[in-house]
Design an enzyme around this catalytic site. Structure first.
Site, PDB file in Angstrom:
ATOM      1  N   LYS A   1     -19.522  18.063   6.142  1.00 16.88           N
ATOM      2  CA  LYS A   1     -18.576  18.084   4.986  1.00 16.88           C
ATOM      3  C   LYS A   1     -17.377  18.848   5.294  1.00 16.88           C
ATOM      4  O   LYS A   1     -16.280  18.417   5.274  1.00 16.88           O
ATOM      5  CB  LYS A   1     -19.164  18.674   3.660  1.00 16.88           C
TER       6      LYS A   1
ATOM      7  N   GLU B   1      10.070  34.257   5.395  1.00 20.02           N
ATOM      8  CA  GLU B   1       9.239  32.989   5.396  1.00 20.02           C
ATOM      9  C   GLU B   1       8.433  32.639   4.114  1.00 20.02           C
ATOM     10  O   GLU B   1       8.458  33.384   3.303  1.00 20.02           O
ATOM     11  CB  GLU B   1       7.969  33.132   6.515  1.00 20.02           C
TER      12      GLU B   1
END
Length: 438
Positions: free
Chosen positions: A247, A291
């Site tokens: 998964k 940022e």
């Protein structure tokens, strides 16, 4: 947790047995992430982001080591060395873009991981230390990312360093000496660049070490799950391998595909154009902005515009730091015995308001400091602190939770709501204690 399907590690090859007797590292890995580790069987895809964060940490360390071989930490040559990497080194453009965008995707994975923990009560007992170590990792990431942003020595790098380190000067008496110590002078220059490069190279390995402690602390109580109900029987779990490795693997592949697309086709989308201009201490950019992953905190910092007892700048710095520090105390702030937000209808509504609030803070932090955005930042900042300091404690006392399933297997096989438990009470024997334990 120990179940019958969790077979002990038994090396079959003579060389493997010899190695296992002297250094049982494969046995340790098998017990930590292999078939010997039982995991709740109802984990959804939000539990994949922890593994994703580890993958991006590995990418950042690997690309960073190679980039350091070509980077020159000099105020005169840093910008040119980055251009040399981009234009002349074989594959240098790919390494640099992979590293720069890898930081953004690392933060995306970690932010989703954190908000998953907030919704599903991962900060509740017995996983308090897991949560706190995760926050330490986040703080180390922020420090590493800031110092890495300075290294290209472009306009935004230089002025970002000037602004961010200027926060320390807001503290009386110790602030300015601390700033001078951090920079190695009174303004960003060669000394600051050398310090930031050495710390930027070192801190990812510190993050890796704290990550090991984070995983170790997680394996003591075991993984949480969407219901918040404790594991009771073997039916509640599956072996981590092959079920969750498969998964995690395909989900990581899908997420990395998006990362690769951005790296190849929009590598500068998450950056700032001014950082392709060499640093100039005499020319201030029109709009200094960090940022994108720092924007919510930058908005909180700028929300304080009036001196009240203390200078507005100091209030902003204190609020910015406290916005993270208060997350360490969530275990004691939210005293609800129910872990999962699925069974807390009032909590769920305010959780999504918080998500929207953080997104608004991010939007304001990336925008210019006009009266509209500053005013909106003030409203959003006020709500952020009100959510944790006022709303969450009140909700934990007045909320009537939905009935809990008696076990994880019941939630998987018969739906997540218990059929016979009275409203507001945990279902099943022992589930009250189980809920309180989280």
């Amino acid at each position: 947790m120990s179940f019958s399907w969790a077979k002990p590690y038994e090396p079959k090859h003579p060389l493997a047995r010899w190695f296992d007797e002297r250094l049982p590292l494969p046995r340790l890995v098998y017990g930590a992430i292999g078939g010997g580790y039982p995991v709740p069987r109802n984990l959804n895809y939000f539990w994949n982001f922890g593994v994703l964060a580890g993958i991006f940490l590995t990418i950042q360390i690997a690309t960073g080591i190679v980039l350091a071989m070509w980077y020159f930490a000099s105020a005169d040559q840093a910008f040119n060395s980055v251009e040399h990497i981009m234009r002349d080194v074989n594959g240098g453009w790919l390494l640099r873009y992979a590293h720069a965008n890898g930081a953004s995707f690392f933060f995306i994975a970690v932010y989703i991981h954190i908000f998953r923990g907030l919704f599903y009560g991962s900060y509740k007992a017995p996983r308090e230390l897991v949560w706190m170590l995760g926050l330490v990792i986040y703080l180390l990431m922020m420090a590493t990312a800031f110092m890495g942003y300075v290294l290209p020595w472009g306009q935004m790098s230089y002025w970002g360093a000037q602004v961010i380190t200027g926060f320390f000067s807001a503290f009386p008496i110790v602030g300015e000496p601390l700033r001078v110590f951090l920079l190695g002078g009174y303004a960003p220059d060669q000394a600051a660049l050398t310090r930031f490069f050495s710390l930027h190279y070192l801190l990812p390995f510190v993050i890796a070490g704290v990550t090991i402690l984070h995983i170790w602390a997680l394996h003591i109580p075991g993984s949480s799950n969407p219901t918040g109900v404790d594991v009771k029987t073997e039916k509640d779990t599956l072996p981590f391998h092959p079920f969750y490795t498969a998964k995690d693997g395909w989900f990581a592949g899908a997420f990395l595909t998006v990362y690769v697309i951005v790296t190849f086709f929009a590598p500068n989308y998450l950056g700032h154009a001014d950082n392709y201009i060499p640093a100039n201490p005499l020319a201030t950019p029109a709009h200094i902005v960090p940022e994108w992953y720092f924007w919510p905190f930058y908005a909180i910092l700028r929300a304080f515009t009036v001196d009240f007892i203390l200078p507005a700048k100091l209030w902003g710095v204190l609020a910015m730091f406290f916005s993270i520090v208060l997350l360490f105390f969530l275990t004691w702030i939210d005293k609800s015995p129910v872990r999962s937000g699925h069974y807390r209808p009032l909590f769920k509504r305010f959780f999504w308001i918080l998500v929207a609030d953080v997104l608004i803070l991010g939007w304001c932090g990336g925008a210019e400091a006009t009266p509209f955005y500053v005013g909106l930042s003030q409203i959003a900042s006020a709500y952020y602190f009100a959510h944790f300091l006022i709303i969450l404690p009140i909700i934990s006392r007045i909320e009537t939770p939905l009935p809990l399933p008696t076990s994880i297997s019941e939630s998987v096989l018969h739906g997540e709501k218990a059929e016979s438990a009275p409203a507001g009470a945990p279902a099943g024997p022992g589930s009250t204690a189980a809920a309180a334990a989280h």
